[in-house]
Scaffold this motif. Structure first.
Motif, PDB file in Angstrom:
ATOM      1  N   ARG A  47     -28.851  75.648  36.906  1.00 18.53           N
ATOM      2  CA  ARG A  47     -28.786  74.256  37.358  1.00 18.53           C
ATOM      3  C   ARG A  47     -27.447  73.979  38.039  1.00 18.53           C
ATOM      4  NH1 ARG A  47     -32.948  71.086  35.419  1.00 18.53           N
ATOM      5  NH2 ARG A  47     -33.996  71.795  33.505  1.00 18.53           N
ATOM      6  N   ARG A 104     -31.959  75.475  40.404  1.00 14.36           N
ATOM      7  CA  ARG A 104     -32.990  75.102  39.419  1.00 14.36           C
ATOM      8  C   ARG A 104     -33.014  73.577  39.245  1.00 14.36           C
ATOM      9  NH1 ARG A 104     -33.020  75.202  33.319  1.00 14.36           N
ATOM     10  NH2 ARG A 104     -35.222  75.192  32.752  1.00 14.36           N
ATOM     11  N   GLU A 158     -36.668  78.358  45.000  1.00 15.59           N
ATOM     12  CA  GLU A 158     -35.971  77.777  43.858  1.00 15.59           C
ATOM     13  C   GLU A 158     -36.454  78.452  42.579  1.00 15.59           C
ATOM     14  OE1 GLU A 158     -35.531  73.199  45.586  1.00 15.59           O
ATOM     15  OE2 GLU A 158     -37.125  73.683  44.132  1.00 15.59           O
ATOM     16  N   ILE A 159     -35.781  78.169  41.473  1.00 15.07           N
ATOM     17  CA  ILE A 159     -36.202  78.655  40.161  1.00 15.07           C
ATOM     18  C   ILE A 159     -36.576  77.448  39.306  1.00 15.07           C
ATOM     19  CG2 ILE A 159     -35.472  79.824  38.033  1.00 15.07           C
ATOM     20  CD1 ILE A 159     -33.639  81.565  39.750  1.00 15.07           C
ATOM     21  N   ASP A 214     -41.099  80.803  38.803  1.00 17.34           N
ATOM     22  CA  ASP A 214     -40.772  80.694  37.384  1.00 17.34           C
ATOM     23  C   ASP A 214     -40.526  82.113  36.899  1.00 17.34           C
ATOM     24  OD1 ASP A 214     -41.316  78.035  37.725  1.00 17.34           O
ATOM     25  OD2 ASP A 214     -42.932  77.930  36.251  1.00 17.34           O
ATOM     26  N   GLY A 243     -30.295  78.897  31.797  1.00 18.97           N
ATOM     27  CA  GLY A 243     -30.883  77.836  32.600  1.00 18.97           C
ATOM     28  C   GLY A 243     -29.867  76.822  33.080  1.00 18.97           C
TER      29      GLY A 243
END
Length: 354
Positions: A119, A124, A81-82, A51, A115
């Motif tokens: 994605r 994400r 991953e984020i 994160d 964000g």
């Protein structure tokens, strides 16, 4: 062997920045935080992701072109991953002037754009946008009713912006944020917002201080003369707290606390984050995480796809030891063993179809 693969296990990168600075310690670079995270391993299990905080010197929130592509390549190259993103809203408090509140909402918009691009690039798969009021409990207390109304209005506007990008906002429960500094004020604020895409970010270290009524004694759950050796009373306090806040919880930090507050650099005093192995820790990490991850009947809520460790305000000496992250990963694995579940991975399913 326990085969649970959810929730995914994440580490936070912002502890490399938060509480650092000229009057404390120098920041730890984003690359270093990533590398320490990726290098941690326990019995063949590693962190699944990170994160991240969308603020300098780690991230330039305005760099949404080649900068994001480089970020994705860097994180993906380490098989990470984020997840959740921290919006840098502190320049415009939610209780501020019209212009400051507009700045708050604009920073949420930028975070949502950032964000959404993560994605689109496939790094994400889950996570929310984390916010707080960027206001002090002392200022909130000058006019509690109107303070809550003002925070709620700012959060509503931010929620409406976030909804345009398919994002949810998680309000961090921490004793240093006005309108969020006790479990009751937190619920009052969330209810006043009245939007479906806002929830609560629980952090086991911060929420422990809710039990003690720091910054709002009238909302204390444990008795004033509470003895930490009374595990029964602590358990009942945790049950009361989590039953109230769990229905709102959409993001979760695994953590330890020794029952004290702590602040470094420019960060206000809040619940002290302790090492997972700290002998003074008041929580049974794996057991007590279950009060957040399971409902009143003991059933898993599965309200979020990943959990995160936040080592905020750990010293640089501690964070630069690889054993620190191995111990933290070990604690998180135990949480998943007790309160996790198994889901077929999408890629594995696709391979099977082929």
């Amino acid at each position: 062997m326990n085969e649970n693969n959810y929730p995914k296990l994440h580490n936070a990168t912002w502890p490399g920045i938060v509480g650092k600075g000229p009057d404390s310690e120098p920041p730890i670079s984003f690359d270093t935080m990533l590398e320490m995270t990726a290098a941690a391993e326990v019995d063949g299990i590693k962190f699944d992701g990170v994160d991240i905080g969308l603020f300098e010197p780690h991230i330039n929130i305005d760099n949404t072109g080649d900068g994001i592509k480089r970020l994705v390549d860097k994180v993906s190259s380490l098989d990470l991953e984020i997840g959740t993103l921290v919006a840098p809203i502190w320049g415009g408090p939610a209780m501020g002037t019209k212009e400051e509140r507009a700045q708050f909402v604009e920073q949420v918009r930028k975070s949502c754009i950032f964000g959404s691009k993560l994605r689109e690039l496939g790094v994400r798969p889950h996570g929310v946008i984390r916010i707080d009021s960027a206001s002090t409990p002392q200022r909130w207390a000058l006019d509690p009713e109107n303070s809550t109304k003002m925070i709620a209005q700012t959060f509503r506007e931010a929620c409406d912006v976030a909804a345009d990008y398919g994002e949810k906002l998680a309000a961090e429960g921490e004793i240093c944020w006005g309108g969020m500094h006790s479990w009751r004020t937190m619920i009052d604020t969330l209810e006043a917002v009245g939007r479906p895409n806002i929830g609560f970010q629980a952090d086991m270290s911060h929420t422990l201080l809710y039990l003690l009524g720091y910054n709002r004694p009238e909302d204390r759950i444990l008795p004033v003369d509470f003895d930490w050796s009374d595990r029964g009373a602590l358990t009942q306090g945790l049950v009361t707290l989590t039953n109230a806040l769990r229905p709102w919880t959409i993001d979760f930090h695994v953590a330890q606390n020794d029952g004290t507050v702590h602040g470094t650099g420019s960060h206000d005093k809040t619940g002290r984050h302790c090492l997972a192995s700290d002998p003074n820790g008041k929580l049974d990490i794996a057991r007590d995480a279950g009060y957040w991850l399971r409902d009143e009947k003991g059933e898993l809520t599965k309200a979020f796809k990943h959990i995160c460790w936040d080592g905020c305000m750990f010293s640089n000496e501690v964070m630069m030891q690889q054993q620190t992250w191995k111990d933290i990963l070990s604690a998180m694995i135990k949480v998943r063993q007790l309160h996790g579940w198994y889901e077929p991975e999408k890629q594995l399913m696709a391979d099977t179809v082929q």
